[in-house]
Design an enzyme around this catalytic site. Structure first.
Site, mmCIF file in Angstrom:
data_model
loop_
_atom_site.group_PDB
_atom_site.id
_atom_site.type_symbol
_atom_site.label_atom_id
_atom_site.label_comp_id
_atom_site.label_asym_id
_atom_site.label_seq_id
_atom_site.Cartn_x
_atom_site.Cartn_y
_atom_site.Cartn_z
ATOM 1 N N GLU A 36 60.309 -5.957 -32.991
ATOM 2 C CA GLU A 36 59.959 -4.918 -32.025
ATOM 3 C C GLU A 36 61.158 -4.691 -31.107
ATOM 4 O O GLU A 36 61.725 -5.643 -30.571
ATOM 5 C CB GLU A 36 58.742 -5.341 -31.202
ATOM 6 C CG GLU A 36 58.404 -4.419 -30.047
ATOM 7 C CD GLU A 36 58.152 -2.976 -30.492
ATOM 8 O OE1 GLU A 36 58.847 -2.074 -29.969
ATOM 9 O OE2 GLU A 36 57.282 -2.765 -31.348
ATOM 10 N N HIS A 448 13.550 5.012 -21.109
ATOM 11 C CA HIS A 448 13.582 6.055 -20.081
ATOM 12 C C HIS A 448 13.936 5.413 -18.747
ATOM 13 O O HIS A 448 13.457 4.329 -18.424
ATOM 14 C CB HIS A 448 12.215 6.726 -19.979
ATOM 15 C CG HIS A 448 12.116 7.709 -18.850
ATOM 16 N ND1 HIS A 448 12.635 8.976 -18.917
ATOM 17 C CD2 HIS A 448 11.567 7.587 -17.608
ATOM 18 C CE1 HIS A 448 12.396 9.604 -17.780
ATOM 19 N NE2 HIS A 448 11.754 8.781 -16.962
#
Length: 466
Positions: A36, A448
């Site tokens: 990297e 709900h």
């Protein structure tokens, strides 16, 4: 003189596909090198998803304070401490970087991390210019390219000379822009636009297209634009920027051609967010004979193999949609084919994605435009969020939901533009994966009052497409 080392596998790029693949290969007993040249973790951790979403969280908190009176709460007008916002983001990202480094260097033996730049010198040989100044030649029968993309820079007269920011530089600002000009109306421009507007900057988004987000239906683009305009974001669409300049005071001027004639747009800062291009131009691909398309993306088959035996391309560096979750799935495709002897393909997989504006835009499957282009027999249901009980109770009533259902009552696509839109979209994705019908969802018992409960009412509105 360069030293020569042989590994079982070499991974070029520490992205969302390369890192887990290094771990999987090492656990399988392979000797792995991962190289990297910038930060470990790839663009998502360092320049993309993580830092942007961390700063979006600060912008959302500011909005909560700014609208507190709407909920019966007295609060003074919020003021951003921009340095503190950036410092919070930096702390989050640093922790992620350290986590990646620990995983690759301490937790899994068999992985050698090399910091430097890699370039092919033959099909399975790579020269690495280490940051220490030394050089190393690495040979491996398996090589995986996971180098990602960078911001594309359009060929506009004066742009390079004037200086500009990409997403990387914008994330590292220490002073809040007075007026941020954003060139590009894609999801990067929209997320940054709403964020900085809520921090207090004036924001103008300029795009050559007449609409936002080219993959979306017109009603989605209109709703998203309307929401950001309500936040105070300015749009100049259908505008082709011909020239960019910057005066001695640092003020940018964009000269654009529009349907209404020439316009000059001025701002203190300029972000270029018109798309991405692959990090392949300095990899020496020609020395390995690796094929690319005309834009530089590496061509692969369904197993992510290039035309060169033993060489793979993963993540954004090959053609196709560019999302972190697809990069991670690339890792799974390669892992299963190489290590688990399972035939797994990167083609024809689901494509969920979320634009993290507020409200969020969650998308899965086909848009209505795509269904029409494919001449499918479908039904559609659209419902404004304001009718949902949870929306009324929380005050998050902007947006709408839309689902498409085929002739066999199975879901083929959904657009959810509302609070928690990405989470609701993911529920629909699970239903699609489970092959549930619209009738099952319409009659399912949801708790709900939740956002999920809205699906009961949404599927009740299905009708034949016009």
């Amino acid at each position: 003189m360069a030293t020569s080392v042989r590994y079982d596998a070499l991974i070029i790029g520490s992205g969302q596909a390369g890192n887990p693949l290094a771990t999987a290969l090492a656990k399988a007993g392979r000797k792995v090198a991962l190289v990297e040249k910038h930060y470990l973790g790839g663009s998502c951790i360092n320049y993309g998803c993580s830092p942007v979403k961390a700063m979006l969280a600060s912008a959302e908190r500011m909005q909560q304070v700014a609208t507190a009176a709407d909920y019966g709460v007295k609060a003074s007008a919020p003021r951003p401490d921009f340095r503190a916002i950036v410092a919070r983001k930096d702390a989050i990202i640093q922790a992620k970087r350290e986590g990646v480094e620990k995983n690759l260097t301490e937790e899994q033996p068999g992985i050698t991390v090399l910091h430097g730049h890699a370039a092919f010198i033959s099909p399975r040989t790579v020269r690495i210019a280490l940051l220490t100044g030394e050089q190393q030649v690495v040979k491996a029968p398996l090589i995986f390219i996971n180098t990602g993309t960078r911001a594309a820079v359009p060929p506009i007269d004066g742009l390079a000379e004037s200086g500009f920011m990409t997403n990387e530089e914008l994330l590292d600002l220490k002073q809040l822009p007075e007026h941020l000009l954003i060139l590009g109306g894609g999801y990067i421009g929209l997320e940054f636009g709403q964020m900085f507007r809520r921090f207090g900057s004036r924001v103008t988004i300029v795009d050559e297209s007449a609409t936002l987000l080219e993959r979306e239906d017109d009603d989605v683009c209109e709703a998203l634009r309307g929401q950001l305009e309500a936040d105070g974001v300015e749009f100049v669409l259908g505008a082709r920027v011909r020239h960019v300049s910057r005066n001695a005071d640092g003020v940018y001027t964009l000269t654009a051609t529009t349907a209404a004639g020439e316009r000059r747009l001025r701002g203190s800062h300029l972000l270029v967010a018109v798309g991405r291009e692959p990090n392949t131009d300095d990899l020496g691909l020609e020395a390995a004979g690796i094929d690319t398309n005309d834009k530089g993306y590496i061509l692969v088959n369904e197993r992510l193999q290039t035309n060169v035996r033993g060489v793979y391309a993963l993540g954004d560096v090959h053609p196709g949609p560019q999302f972190t979750h697809l990069s991670y799935d690339d890792y799974r495709v390669v892992r299963d084919n190489l290590l688990h002897r399972k035939r797994r393909s990167a083609k024809s997989r689901p494509l969920p994605y979320v634009v993290f504006t507020q409200p969020q835009l969650g998308r899965i499957g086909l848009s209505e435009t795509q269904a029409q282009e494919q001449q499918l027999d479908y039904r559609v249901a659209t419902m404004p969020v304001r009718v949902v009980g949870r929306a009324q109770e929380t005050g998050h009533s902007a947006g709408f939901m839309k689902v498409l259902v085929d002739a066999r009552d199975h879901l083929i696509g959904a657009t959810v533009f509302c609070e928690q839109g990405g989470e609701i979209m993911s529920m629909i994705q699970l239903a699609m994966a489970g092959n549930l019908t619209c009738d099952q969802l319409q009659n399912m018992v949801f708790a709900h009052p939740t956002w999920a409960e809205s699906l009961n009412n949404l599927f009740a509105k299905l009708k034949k497409a016009d």
